[in-house]
Every structure is written in C-alpha cells, then in structure tokens.
Design an enzyme around this catalytic site. Structure first.
Site, PDB file in Angstrom:
ATOM      1  N   ASP A  63       0.801  -1.227   0.000  1.00  0.00           N
ATOM      2  CA  ASP A  63       0.000   0.000   0.000  1.00  0.00           C
ATOM      3  C   ASP A  63       0.832   1.273   0.000  1.00  0.00           C
ATOM      4  OD1 ASP A  63       0.747  -0.903   2.594  1.00  0.00           O
ATOM      5  OD2 ASP A  63      -0.673   0.477   3.522  1.00  0.00           O
ATOM      6  N   GLU A 120      -0.551  -2.021   5.205  1.00  0.00           N
ATOM      7  CA  GLU A 120       0.376  -1.989   6.341  1.00  0.00           C
ATOM      8  C   GLU A 120       0.340  -0.638   7.020  1.00  0.00           C
ATOM      9  OE1 GLU A 120       3.612  -1.006   8.741  1.00  0.00           O
ATOM     10  OE2 GLU A 120       3.487  -0.155   6.717  1.00  0.00           O
ATOM     11  N   GLU A 121       0.189   0.436   6.235  1.00  0.00           N
ATOM     12  CA  GLU A 121       0.212   1.777   6.814  1.00  0.00           C
ATOM     13  C   GLU A 121      -0.912   1.980   7.830  1.00  0.00           C
ATOM     14  OE1 GLU A 121       2.665   3.559   6.532  1.00  0.00           O
ATOM     15  OE2 GLU A 121       3.620   3.118   4.609  1.00  0.00           O
ATOM     16  N   ARG A 160      17.718  -7.320  14.840  1.00  0.00           N
ATOM     17  CA  ARG A 160      18.077  -7.609  16.217  1.00  0.00           C
ATOM     18  C   ARG A 160      17.238  -8.776  16.728  1.00  0.00           C
ATOM     19  NH1 ARG A 160      18.524  -4.186  19.934  1.00  0.00           N
ATOM     20  NH2 ARG A 160      17.679  -5.415  21.635  1.00  0.00           N
ATOM     21  N   HIS A 350       7.501   8.780   4.346  1.00  0.00           N
ATOM     22  CA  HIS A 350       6.300   9.513   4.761  1.00  0.00           C
ATOM     23  C   HIS A 350       6.459  11.019   4.514  1.00  0.00           C
ATOM     24  CE1 HIS A 350       4.137   6.257   7.287  1.00  0.00           C
ATOM     25  NE2 HIS A 350       5.086   5.681   6.558  1.00  0.00           N
TER      26      HIS A 350
END
Length: 387
Positions: A63, A120-121, A160, A350
C-alpha cells in the site's frame, strides 16, 4: 515494475491494480496465485523439487500513503494526493524478483508462501489476512519481513533479536460540559478546557509513575479540538483529544489503556463534566525470534558480507504490523539500507520527496532467495545464488 507501481499508488485495501499485477506476474512465471485474501492480499505458492514438509512465508507490503508527491520524477505518482512514500513499491518488486528466481530454480525442500499484504500503513492488513485464514490455508513454519531504511547505507542490512518495534495504539477522549460566555459569565459553565489541560499534563504521569522505569513506553497527544476560532469568547461544551501510545509488553499496554480511561474520568469529575474514552489497539510489538534472526543474518551476510550486517540494531517505538504475523508464527524482520547522499542527506519516508532506491533491488532479491535456501535447503546453497 517498481516504477510502474510507484506511478500508480493505491491506499490500504484499495490495492486492486497492484494485486492484479502481482497475481498476473506470478502466474506468468508458473506460480500458483491466490487473490482476495484479507481484501486485496495475494499469496503465491512455490513448491520445491526436493521432498519436504516445511514451509516458509516471505512478506511484502503493497500500500501507499495519502501524500502529494513532490519528487518531480519521470515516474512520479499519477494519482493526485497519493504516493509510495515508504517504499512498499520496492518491497513488492523485490519479492516479485525473488519469486521469479525461485520459480525458475525450485531446488529446495517444502514450500515457499509469497505473502503480498495490503494496508500496512493502517496496521490492519496483516490481521485482515490472518482473519481470512492466511496461516490455515498457507501454513508456515517461519515467516520473514523486509523493509527499507532511509539513511542506512546502500549494501547494508540490520536487525536484532527480541523486541525490535513497539505496539502502536491510538486513543481518544471526549470531554463534555456546559458551555458559556467566557467573558460575561464563566462561572455558569463547566469549563472542559480545564479538564483537558489537567488530563494532558497527567498523561506523562502514567509513564513516570505507572510504567516500570526499564520498560519503554510513549504517550503522545496528536490532536486537540474544541470550540470555534471565530468565537474565542465562548467556552466550548465539547472538546476532543486524540493521540498514540507505544509499548513493548502486553502488561504495559494494559496499564496505559486502563490509566488513560481512569485519568480522563477522574479529571472530568473533578471539573464537573463528563468524559468518554476510546482505545484502539493497533499492531502488537514486533518481537524477533532468535533462531529466525540467525537465519536472516546469515542470509544477509551471504549477500553483502558480515561486515555490512548489524545484528544488534537499536529498537524503536515505531510500529509495523508484520508483528501480527510473527506473533503467530516464528519470524524475523530485517532492515535493508535505502542509501544516502555523499553528505549523508536523505529524504525520510512519509514525506513528499521520498523515493525507493532501485539500486537495492538486487540485494533484496538475493536476501529473499538466501532465506529460502537456508530454511528449506542446505546452508551451502546460499552461496550458489548469482551475484
């Protein structure tokens, strides 16, 4: 393909063109494709030539964002007010590239599930696909995600073990009281501006006194609205606040939700007004599993060398709904550098000037292929992926 996707951005759950293109390419390469999962999600399935029962999931988001693009690129967004400002066009392209290679070289055991996720946003797409039976229909023994990072050098990877990104929640509080004339008779009102002021100050007390000192957490106010700018002498009867909360543990998350409500109600009562609260849970905290991180690090090292892979990336309070996938299936999330200018400058995601770096697509493809080789083949297979 990446630039075509960039020129035709689609917001969460609107990715019909993108999903159709993905499914078309998968089928063109002989890959079985399933559409409409979780709305506009697509899953491609590649079965290896070797016998085996394990399956691995590779996830890319599709998206775009509601931002007006200002890059001036020849392939800039052709859709007013929408752009790929986070690199999901590149993520999709990298996974498509890996899909094509794996379809042509299926020398592995078991099955690869290519997960092209919507929205996802809005941190809703992963849950939508899960709710639509993603893992029941396409079982996975492990799941992996990959996201670009602006400012990280091209040719670098980072991840990580354990907590990597925070749970991202949203909250709102509405204070209601009796409005009035702020100059003539303020004593006749129940001034909700006092309530909101004390509430905002009290929010940080939740972090300082209700959350353990060694537990990361953030509460921020992103919106305050009440009254009319054209009538500043009128005390409003309704005022709305909204913001976000970030945390890593379920216990802290529960505490923040409970204390925001308690603080709102008690503050409203103290000032003679009422309060209504809403707390919306977004994606959970992203917790990488050590075994999958080991595989992800080895896969990245096979691409760019151990000296260019950081396995102790500092965690952030950003959120990512890949966390919902890895909460249900052991997983690892990897960062790939999107590069920076010679002076270190870069355009952050963004923002209207951001663009995905096409130069990192080959490394992303090789990373995905190496994940499959290490999960479903022999460790030595990863060295056979063309450079």
């Amino acid at each position: 393909m990446r630039r075509d996707l960039h020129a035709h951005p689609e917001l969460g759950f609107e990715e019909t063109r993108t999903a159709s293109l993905v499914a078309e390419k998968l089928r063109q390469w002989g890959i079985e494709a399933f559409e409409g999962i979780g709305g506009t999600g697509v899953v491609g399935v590649i079965k290896g030539k070797r016998p085996g029962s394990r399956a691995v999931g590779l996830r890319a988001d599709m998206d775009a964002l509601a931002i007006h693009e200002e890059t001036g690129l020849a392939y800039a967004s052709a859709v007013e007010g929408k752009m790929h400002a986070c690199g999901h066009d590149g993520h999709t392209a990298m996974l498509l590239g890996a899909a094509r290679y794996l379809a042509e070289h299926p020398d592995f055991e078991g099955q690869v599930n290519l997960i092209f996720q919507p929205s996802e946003e809005n941190v809703e797409g992963a849950l939508a696909m899960i709710g639509d039976g993603l893992f029941e229909r396409f079982p996975c023994d492990a799941v992996y995600g990959l996201h670009n990072t602006a400012g990280m050098p091209n040719g670098h990877f980072a991840t990580r073990r354990g907590a990597m990104m925070a749970a991202g929640d949203f909250w709102s509080v509405t204070f209601r009281g009796v409005g009035g004339h702020g100059g003539l008779s303020p004593q006749l009102s129940t001034d909700i501006t006092y309530a909101q002021a004390h509430f905002v100050l009290g929010l940080q007390g939740i972090i300082g006194r209700n959350v353990p000192p060694l537990e990361p957490a953030v509460i921020s106010v992103g919106y305050i609205g009440g009254g009319q700018l054209a009538s500043p002498n009128v005390i409003p009867a309704e005022l709305v606040l909204a913001g976000t909360a970030r945390s890593y543990s379920d216990e802290v998350r529960d505490t923040i939700e409970r204390r925001i409500a308690e603080l709102a109600y008690s503050t409203a009562e103290a000032w003679g007004c009422g309060a209504e609260t809403h707390y919306i849970r977004g994606s959970c905290a992203l917790i990488n599993q050590p075994a999958q991180v080991d595989i992800a690090v080895a896969a990245a090292e096979a691409v760019v060398g151990a000296e260019n892979v950081d396995d102790a990336l500092r965690p952030t309070t950003g959120s990512e709904d890949f966390a919902e996938l890895s909460r249900r299936c052991p997983g690892a999330f990897m960062r790939i550098g999107n590069g920076a200018a010679a002076d270190g400058a870069f355009h952050a995601p963004h923002t209207p000037f951001y663009d995905f770096n096409d130069a990192i697509i080959p490394d992303g493809i090789r990373y995905w292929v190496n994940i499959v080789r290490r999960e479903l083949g022999h460790a030595s297979d990863s060295a056979q992926v063309p450079g």
